[in-house]
Design an enzyme around this catalytic site. Structure first.
Site, PDB file in Angstrom:
ATOM      1  N   ASP A 104      -5.305  -0.014  -8.376  1.00 40.74           N
ATOM      2  CA  ASP A 104      -5.019  -1.012  -7.330  1.00 40.74           C
ATOM      3  C   ASP A 104      -5.945  -2.206  -7.585  1.00 40.74           C
ATOM      4  O   ASP A 104      -6.917  -2.433  -6.873  1.00 40.74           O
ATOM      5  CB  ASP A 104      -5.277  -0.385  -5.961  1.00 40.74           C
ATOM      6  CG  ASP A 104      -4.887  -1.305  -4.822  1.00 40.74           C
ATOM      7  OD1 ASP A 104      -4.432  -2.431  -5.067  1.00 40.74           O
ATOM      8  OD2 ASP A 104      -5.063  -0.886  -3.666  1.00 40.74           O
ATOM      9  N   THR A 149      -7.065  -6.291  -8.938  1.00 44.03           N
ATOM     10  CA  THR A 149      -6.727  -7.708  -8.905  1.00 44.03           C
ATOM     11  C   THR A 149      -5.998  -8.038 -10.211  1.00 44.03           C
ATOM     12  O   THR A 149      -5.749  -7.159 -11.029  1.00 44.03           O
ATOM     13  CB  THR A 149      -8.014  -8.552  -8.736  1.00 44.03           C
ATOM     14  OG1 THR A 149      -9.065  -7.918  -9.471  1.00 44.03           O
ATOM     15  CG2 THR A 149      -8.458  -8.636  -7.300  1.00 44.03           C
ATOM     16  N   GLY A 201     -14.731   0.318 -12.633  1.00 44.21           N
ATOM     17  CA  GLY A 201     -13.760   1.381 -12.900  1.00 44.21           C
ATOM     18  C   GLY A 201     -13.587   1.657 -14.388  1.00 44.21           C
ATOM     19  O   GLY A 201     -13.196   2.768 -14.770  1.00 44.21           O
ATOM     20  N   HIS A 242       0.820  -1.218   0.000  1.00 41.98           N
ATOM     21  CA  HIS A 242       0.000   0.000   0.000  1.00 41.98           C
ATOM     22  C   HIS A 242       0.856   1.270   0.000  1.00 41.98           C
ATOM     23  O   HIS A 242       0.518   2.256  -0.652  1.00 41.98           O
ATOM     24  CB  HIS A 242      -0.965  -0.015   1.190  1.00 41.98           C
ATOM     25  CG  HIS A 242      -2.032  -1.052   1.032  1.00 41.98           C
ATOM     26  ND1 HIS A 242      -2.451  -1.882   2.034  1.00 41.98           N
ATOM     27  CD2 HIS A 242      -2.764  -1.397  -0.061  1.00 41.98           C
ATOM     28  CE1 HIS A 242      -3.388  -2.681   1.581  1.00 41.98           C
ATOM     29  NE2 HIS A 242      -3.590  -2.422   0.312  1.00 41.98           N
TER      30      HIS A 242
HETATM   31  N1  SAM Z   1      -3.317  -5.666  -4.088  1.00 39.03           N
HETATM   32  C1  SAM Z   1      -4.156  -6.688  -4.470  1.00 39.03           C
HETATM   33  C2  SAM Z   1      -3.467  -7.651  -5.391  1.00 39.03           C
HETATM   34  O1  SAM Z   1      -2.705  -7.223  -6.271  1.00 39.03           O
HETATM   35  O2  SAM Z   1      -3.630  -8.832  -5.212  1.00 39.03           O
HETATM   36  C3  SAM Z   1      -5.440  -6.156  -4.958  1.00 39.03           C
HETATM   37  C4  SAM Z   1      -6.049  -5.175  -4.006  1.00 39.03           C
HETATM   38  S1  SAM Z   1      -7.731  -4.811  -4.103  1.00 39.03           S
HETATM   39  C5  SAM Z   1      -8.438  -5.976  -2.991  1.00 39.03           C
HETATM   40  C6  SAM Z   1      -8.290  -5.196  -5.714  1.00 39.03           C
HETATM   41  C7  SAM Z   1      -9.750  -4.809  -5.920  1.00 39.03           C
HETATM   42  O3  SAM Z   1      -9.983  -4.530  -7.304  1.00 39.03           O
HETATM   43  C8  SAM Z   1     -10.751  -5.886  -5.522  1.00 39.03           C
HETATM   44  O4  SAM Z   1     -11.437  -5.495  -4.365  1.00 39.03           O
HETATM   45  C9  SAM Z   1     -11.682  -5.998  -6.756  1.00 39.03           C
HETATM   46  O5  SAM Z   1     -13.041  -6.116  -6.396  1.00 39.03           O
HETATM   47  C10 SAM Z   1     -11.386  -4.682  -7.476  1.00 39.03           C
HETATM   48  N2  SAM Z   1     -11.704  -4.668  -8.910  1.00 39.03           N
HETATM   49  C11 SAM Z   1     -11.506  -5.666  -9.813  1.00 39.03           C
HETATM   50  N3  SAM Z   1     -11.955  -5.296 -11.038  1.00 39.03           N
HETATM   51  C12 SAM Z   1     -12.444  -4.017 -10.897  1.00 39.03           C
HETATM   52  C13 SAM Z   1     -13.045  -3.095 -11.802  1.00 39.03           C
HETATM   53  N4  SAM Z   1     -13.239  -3.404 -13.103  1.00 39.03           N
HETATM   54  N5  SAM Z   1     -13.412  -1.880 -11.323  1.00 39.03           N
HETATM   55  C14 SAM Z   1     -13.229  -1.556 -10.014  1.00 39.03           C
HETATM   56  N6  SAM Z   1     -12.682  -2.402  -9.110  1.00 39.03           N
HETATM   57  C15 SAM Z   1     -12.280  -3.613  -9.544  1.00 39.03           C
END
Ligand code: SAM
Length: 290
Positions: free
Chosen positions: A169, A171, A151, A75
Site C-alpha cells: 500500500d 505511494t 519496507g 482500502h
Molecule cells: N493509497 C495511497 C496512494 O496510492 O496514494 C497511499 C497510501 S499510504 C499513505 C502510502 C504510505 O507508504 C505512506 O505513508 C508512505 O510513508 C509509505 N511508504 C513510502 N515508501 C515506503 C517504504 N519504502 N517503506 C515503507 N513505507 C513506505
C-alpha cells in the site's frame, strides 16, 4: 500522486486545494474549510486539511492520498479480494499503508492471526490517529504489530516462506517508494511468501499508466517468479483520472492456479466490496487486455 509521474502543482488558492497533473492536462480540486496541520517529516511533506464535502484530506509531497469520503473504496479493494482469494490468510504484512485504512479492513477477517504493518514514516500514522480516527479504530487489536522502517530492508531481512499475504500500500514510484516497484523488491517478497501466498500492490491509474507502470510491474512480477497476475479496477474519485487499480499475483501453488473465486462468504459490513464486485473488478477493458 507524484511530481515525476504527473508534474504536480499543488495549490491552495481561494480555499481550493487543486492538484494539477500537467502531463495529462488535468486536475482535481477540493474546497478547503480549514488547514489542520502542515509539517516536513524526515521523509515527506505532510499536509492535512478539512474540506467542505469530502471530510478530512491527507496530502503527502503535494499528492492527494485520501479523504474521509472515498477512502473506503481503495482500502477495501486493496484488502478483501486478496484475503477472500486465499484459503487461509493467517500471516499478513502491509508495506506502507500508514493511514491504517487497509489495516482496518484486513482485521475484519477472523482468519488473520497476525498482521505486521511496515510504514517508513511514523508521523503519517501518528497524524492519521489524530485526524482519521475512524481508520485507526482497530490499531490496538492484539493481532497487530507496527514496525516503523523501510519496507525494502524489512522484506529483504524477513524469514523465507512465512507470509500468506503481502499488501503493498505504497505511494507512487518516486522517493522512498521507488524501490517498492523494483524487481529486486518483488524477488524479496516472493522469497518471504509461503507457497500459495499472494501479493497485492496498488498499481496506479488504468487510464494513465497501463502502458507504463502497470505493464512494467507485470513484467517484473513475472520475472520474479510470480504467476496468475490479476489487475482489478475500481473508481477512486480523488486520484488522477478518478480510476485506479490494484494488481494481485500468486507464488506458485497448483491448487490455487487460475482461481480467484471467493473462498468464503463475507460476514462483515463493507461500503464498496461484495461478491459481485469481486468478480466484476477483474474484467478488463479492451485497451488493457493485450
Ligand atoms: N493509497 C495511497 C496512494 O496510492 O496514494 C497511499 C497510501 S499510504 C499513505 C502510502 C504510505 O507508504 C505512506 O505513508 C508512505 O510513508 C509509505 N511508504 C513510502 N515508501 C515506503 C517504504 N519504502 N517503506 C515503507 N513505507 C513506505
Amino acid at each position: 500522486m507524484n511530481k515525476d509521474l504527473h508534474p504536480v502543482t499543488p495549490l491552495l488558492t481561494e480555499n481550493w486545494y487543486t492538484e494539477k497533473f500537467t502531463t495529462e492536462g488535468s486536475s482535481f480540486g477540493l474546497q478547503v474549510t480549514q488547514t489542520l496541520h502542515q509539517e516536513q517529516s524526515d521523509f515527506q511533506r505532510i499536509e492535512l486539511y478539512e474540506t467542505s464535502h469530502f471530510g478530512n484530506l491527507l496530502v503527502l509531497d503535494g499528492c492527494i492520498m485520501l479523504t474521509e469520503k472515498d477512502n473506503f473504496i481503495y482500502h477495501e479493494m486493496m484488502s478483501h479480494p486478496a484475503l477472500f482469494s486465499h484459503p487461509s490468510p493467517d500471516q499478513v504484512a502491509i508495506i506502507g499503508g500508514g493511514d491504517c485504512g487497509t489495516l482496518k479492513e484486513v482485521l475484519k477477517h477472523k482468519e488473520v492471526e497476525k498482521v505486521v504493518q511496515v510504514e517508513i514514516d511514523r508521523r503519517v500514522t501518528e497524524l492519521c490517529q489524530q485526524y482519521f480516527p475512524q481508520l485507526c479504530e482497530s490499531n490496538s487489536d492484539p493481532r497487530v504489530e507496527f514496525y516503523f522502517g523501510d519496507g525494502i530492508n524489512w522484506i529483504k531481512n524477513h524469514s523465507r516462506a512465512t507470509l500468506d499475504l503481502l499488501i503493498i500500500d505504497s505511494t507512487d514510484p518516486v522517493g522512498p517508494a521507488a524501490g517498492l516497484f523494483s524487481r529486486a523488491f518483488y524477488s524479496a517478497c516472493f522469497a518471504a511468501l509461503k507457497p500459495g501466498g499472494l501479493m497485492v500492490l496498488q498499481s496506479e491509474s488504468p487510464l494513465y499508466h497501463s502502458q507504463t507502470i502497470i505493464r512494467e510491474m507485470k513484467t517484473n512480477l513475472l520475472d520474479s517468479g510470480f504467476e496468475n497476475i490479476t489487475t482489478r479496477l475500481f473508481p477512486q474519485p480523488v486520484y488522477p483520472s478518478g480510476w485506479w487499480s490494484c494488481t494481485a499475483c500468486y507464488k506458485n501453488d497448483p491448487e490455487q492456479m487460475n482461481d480467484h473465486r471467493m473462498k468464503r462468504d463475507k460476514r462483515f459490513a463493507t461500503g464498496y466490496y461484495n461478491a459481485e464486485i469481486h468478480s466484476a473488478s477483474q474484467a478488463l477493458p479492451e485497451f488493457m487486455r493485450e
